[in-house]
Write a protein that holds these residues in place. Structure first.
Motif, PDB file in Angstrom:
ATOM      1  N   LEU A   1       0.833  -1.207   0.000  1.00  0.00           N
ATOM      2  CA  LEU A   1       0.000   0.000   0.000  1.00  0.00           C
ATOM      3  C   LEU A   1       0.861   1.248   0.000  1.00  0.00           C
ATOM      4  CD1 LEU A   1      -2.731  -0.972   2.631  1.00  0.00           C
ATOM      5  CD2 LEU A   1      -2.580  -1.586   0.213  1.00  0.00           C
ATOM      6  N   SER A   2       1.946   1.215   0.773  1.00  0.00           N
ATOM      7  CA  SER A   2       2.811   2.389   0.880  1.00  0.00           C
ATOM      8  C   SER A   2       3.458   2.715  -0.458  1.00  0.00           C
ATOM      9  CB  SER A   2       3.880   2.150   1.950  1.00  0.00           C
ATOM     10  OG  SER A   2       4.747   3.256   2.043  1.00  0.00           O
TER      11      SER A   2
ATOM     12  N   GLN B   1      -3.481   2.668   5.338  1.00  0.00           N
ATOM     13  CA  GLN B   1      -2.319   2.915   6.180  1.00  0.00           C
ATOM     14  C   GLN B   1      -2.649   3.839   7.354  1.00  0.00           C
ATOM     15  OE1 GLN B   1       1.379   3.649   3.658  1.00  0.00           O
ATOM     16  NE2 GLN B   1      -0.248   3.899   2.146  1.00  0.00           N
ATOM     17  N   GLY B   2      -3.912   4.241   7.461  1.00  0.00           N
ATOM     18  CA  GLY B   2      -4.324   5.090   8.561  1.00  0.00           C
ATOM     19  C   GLY B   2      -4.180   6.580   8.323  1.00  0.00           C
ATOM     20  N   ASP B   3      -3.787   6.974   7.098  1.00  0.00           N
ATOM     21  CA  ASP B   3      -3.644   8.408   6.798  1.00  0.00           C
ATOM     22  C   ASP B   3      -4.969   8.927   6.272  1.00  0.00           C
ATOM     23  OD1 ASP B   3      -2.902  10.936   6.137  1.00  0.00           O
ATOM     24  OD2 ASP B   3      -1.198  10.385   4.865  1.00  0.00           O
ATOM     25  N   ASN B   4      -5.935   9.030   7.146  1.00  0.00           N
ATOM     26  CA  ASN B   4      -7.288   9.400   6.723  1.00  0.00           C
ATOM     27  C   ASN B   4      -7.392  10.856   6.301  1.00  0.00           C
ATOM     28  OD1 ASN B   4      -8.452   6.814   7.211  1.00  0.00           O
ATOM     29  ND2 ASN B   4      -8.363   7.241   9.410  1.00  0.00           N
ATOM     30  N   GLU B   5      -6.553  11.710   6.853  1.00  0.00           N
ATOM     31  CA  GLU B   5      -6.616  13.128   6.499  1.00  0.00           C
ATOM     32  C   GLU B   5      -6.236  13.346   5.039  1.00  0.00           C
ATOM     33  OE1 GLU B   5      -4.666  17.426   7.882  1.00  0.00           O
ATOM     34  OE2 GLU B   5      -4.333  15.606   9.073  1.00  0.00           O
TER      35      GLU B   5
ATOM     36  N   GLY C   1       2.434   1.793  -3.521  1.00  0.00           N
ATOM     37  CA  GLY C   1       1.419   2.229  -4.467  1.00  0.00           C
ATOM     38  C   GLY C   1       1.018   3.674  -4.244  1.00  0.00           C
ATOM     39  N   ALA C   2       0.804   4.049  -2.979  1.00  0.00           N
ATOM     40  CA  ALA C   2       0.438   5.432  -2.666  1.00  0.00           C
ATOM     41  C   ALA C   2       1.574   6.391  -3.000  1.00  0.00           C
ATOM     42  CB  ALA C   2       0.070   5.548  -1.186  1.00  0.00           C
ATOM     43  N   TYR C   3       2.802   5.963  -2.780  1.00  0.00           N
ATOM     44  CA  TYR C   3       3.973   6.804  -3.093  1.00  0.00           C
ATOM     45  C   TYR C   3       3.991   7.182  -4.576  1.00  0.00           C
ATOM     46  CZ  TYR C   3       8.871   7.663  -4.367  1.00  0.00           C
ATOM     47  OH  TYR C   3      10.040   8.184  -4.908  1.00  0.00           O
ATOM     48  N   TRP C   4       3.856   6.191  -5.447  1.00  0.00           N
ATOM     49  CA  TRP C   4       3.897   6.475  -6.878  1.00  0.00           C
ATOM     50  C   TRP C   4       2.690   7.313  -7.300  1.00  0.00           C
ATOM     51  CZ3 TRP C   4       8.305   6.121  -9.046  1.00  0.00           C
ATOM     52  CH2 TRP C   4       9.203   5.090  -8.741  1.00  0.00           C
ATOM     53  N   LEU C   5       1.512   6.949  -6.826  1.00  0.00           N
ATOM     54  CA  LEU C   5       0.307   7.665  -7.234  1.00  0.00           C
ATOM     55  C   LEU C   5       0.353   9.124  -6.815  1.00  0.00           C
ATOM     56  CD1 LEU C   5      -2.335   4.917  -6.439  1.00  0.00           C
ATOM     57  CD2 LEU C   5      -1.917   5.936  -8.694  1.00  0.00           C
ATOM     58  N   GLN C   6       0.804   9.392  -5.607  1.00  0.00           N
ATOM     59  CA  GLN C   6       0.860  10.783  -5.161  1.00  0.00           C
ATOM     60  C   GLN C   6       1.844  11.598  -5.990  1.00  0.00           C
ATOM     61  OE1 GLN C   6       1.242   9.661  -0.791  1.00  0.00           O
ATOM     62  NE2 GLN C   6      -0.004  11.491  -0.593  1.00  0.00           N
ATOM     63  N   ARG C   7       2.995  11.022  -6.302  1.00  0.00           N
ATOM     64  CA  ARG C   7       3.963  11.743  -7.137  1.00  0.00           C
ATOM     65  C   ARG C   7       3.406  11.990  -8.538  1.00  0.00           C
ATOM     66  NH1 ARG C   7       9.720   9.156  -7.449  1.00  0.00           N
ATOM     67  NH2 ARG C   7      10.072  11.127  -8.556  1.00  0.00           N
TER      68      ARG C   7
END
Length: 327
Positions: free
Chosen positions: A190-191, A225-229, A193-199
């Protein structure tokens, strides 16, 4: 990068450069000189790969004059015979012959590659093509084999994504990262995938269906990952693009999300139902998902049964809970 620094170190005469490093540099150069013209060209073109790569990938990315298609395999075998390219597969490899190059050998070829942008673009196109085939087939009986195949190509997917970010190809990179959603989730990456998508979302800012899809997927990965904000902020961006378009538009939230993601959305809805006390609804939602899945699908089926077991536990249906846990 680090590999380039390593080869510059190998080629210098500084006091820090050991005799062993100088010998390695000379050995690589000597091996290159022993290659035929076609082998030299293929060596340099293979430098765009990282980790393992398949024969299909070699033919798609490295073809073109002076490497005729019918001579490609012979040229590759020549590099294998000279130990420039190494076999990475085993006798029971499910997808045939696979190859790799040592980092120093690959970097030597990269320094001599003519038109690297052209071959990196072809490299990106090839792995984007694989991802496009992976996405709709992920929720199928072939799931485990498909995930394993993407895992073997992960190093090259990372190279393709980095190239897309640094060479104005972010929309293609966003499609690649989004199409791999099942891989990111099924392998607990998850980390990453989120890293690439955010960039990629920072660069691919046009209000396209692909951006809406990427925003929703990134929000799910971050929620996991709990980063709901941050996840909430990304969902707000997706809704801001979707709302003016209206239902039925390619930009609407429902239509922008791949059909294969709908069952995953349902499992997430079931989890939320269970957490707010709607246990019967959560159980029913998960049962619907399980009934919709093809035989042989394991990842989402397991997720749905786990969420269902929560509902059973909360309703004190302990026998059914134990049966669900064993399923």
């Amino acid at each position: 990068g680090g590999l380039g620094d390593r080869l510059r170190l190998l080629g210098t005469g500084s006091r820090r450069t050991t005799e062993r490093h100088q010998t390695l540099r000379m050995t690589i150069s000597w091996s290159y000189d022993l290659c035929s013209p076609a082998e030299k060209v293929l060596w340099t073109r293979l430098s765009v790969f990282a980790g393992e790569f398949s024969l299909e990938a070699v033919e798609a990315v490295c073809g073109g004059e002076p490497l005729a298609d019918e001579r490609m395999i012979d040229t590759l075998i020549g590099l294998v015979d000279k130990s420039i390219v190494l076999r990475a597969d085993t006798v029971d490899s499910p997808d045939g012959a696979r190859y790799r190059m040592l980092d120093a050998v690959r970097e030597y070829g990269a320094q001599l590659l003519a038109d690297p942008q052209w071959y990196h673009a072809r490299h990106l196109a090839f792995y984007l093509g694989l991802a496009r085939e992976f996405q709709p087939a992920f929720l199928s009986g072939r799931q485990r084999a498909l995930v394993d195949a993407i895992a073997r190509d992960q190093a090259n997917i990372r190279v393709a994504l980095e190239y897309s970010l640094t060479n104005g190809q972010a929309p293609a990179g966003l499609e690649l990262a989004t199409a791999c959603w099942g891989f990111w989730m099924a392998t607990s990456r998850l980390s990453e995938g989120a890293y690439w998508l955010q960039r990629l979302l920072e660069q691919a800012r046009e209000p396209t269906p692909q951006r809406v899809r990427g925003l929703w997927l990134a929000s799910w990965l971050l929620s996991g990952q709990g980063d709901n904000e941050t996840a909430s902020a990304l969902r707000a961006q997706a809704r801001a693009i979707s709302a003016p378009a209206g239902r039925g538009s390619p930009l609407s939230g429902r239509d922008a999300v791949p059909e294969s993601l709908a069952p995953a959305q349902s499992v997430l809805r079931g989890f939320r139902q269970a957490m707010r006390g709607a246990h019967a609804s959560a159980i029913e939602t998960c049962d619907e998902v399980v009934r919709s899945l093809p035989d042989g699908e394991t990842w989402l089926r397991g997720s749905a049964l786990w969420v269902k077991s929560l509902g059973l536990w909360f309703t004190r249906s302990l026998d059914s809970f134990a049966e669900c846990q064993r399923a």
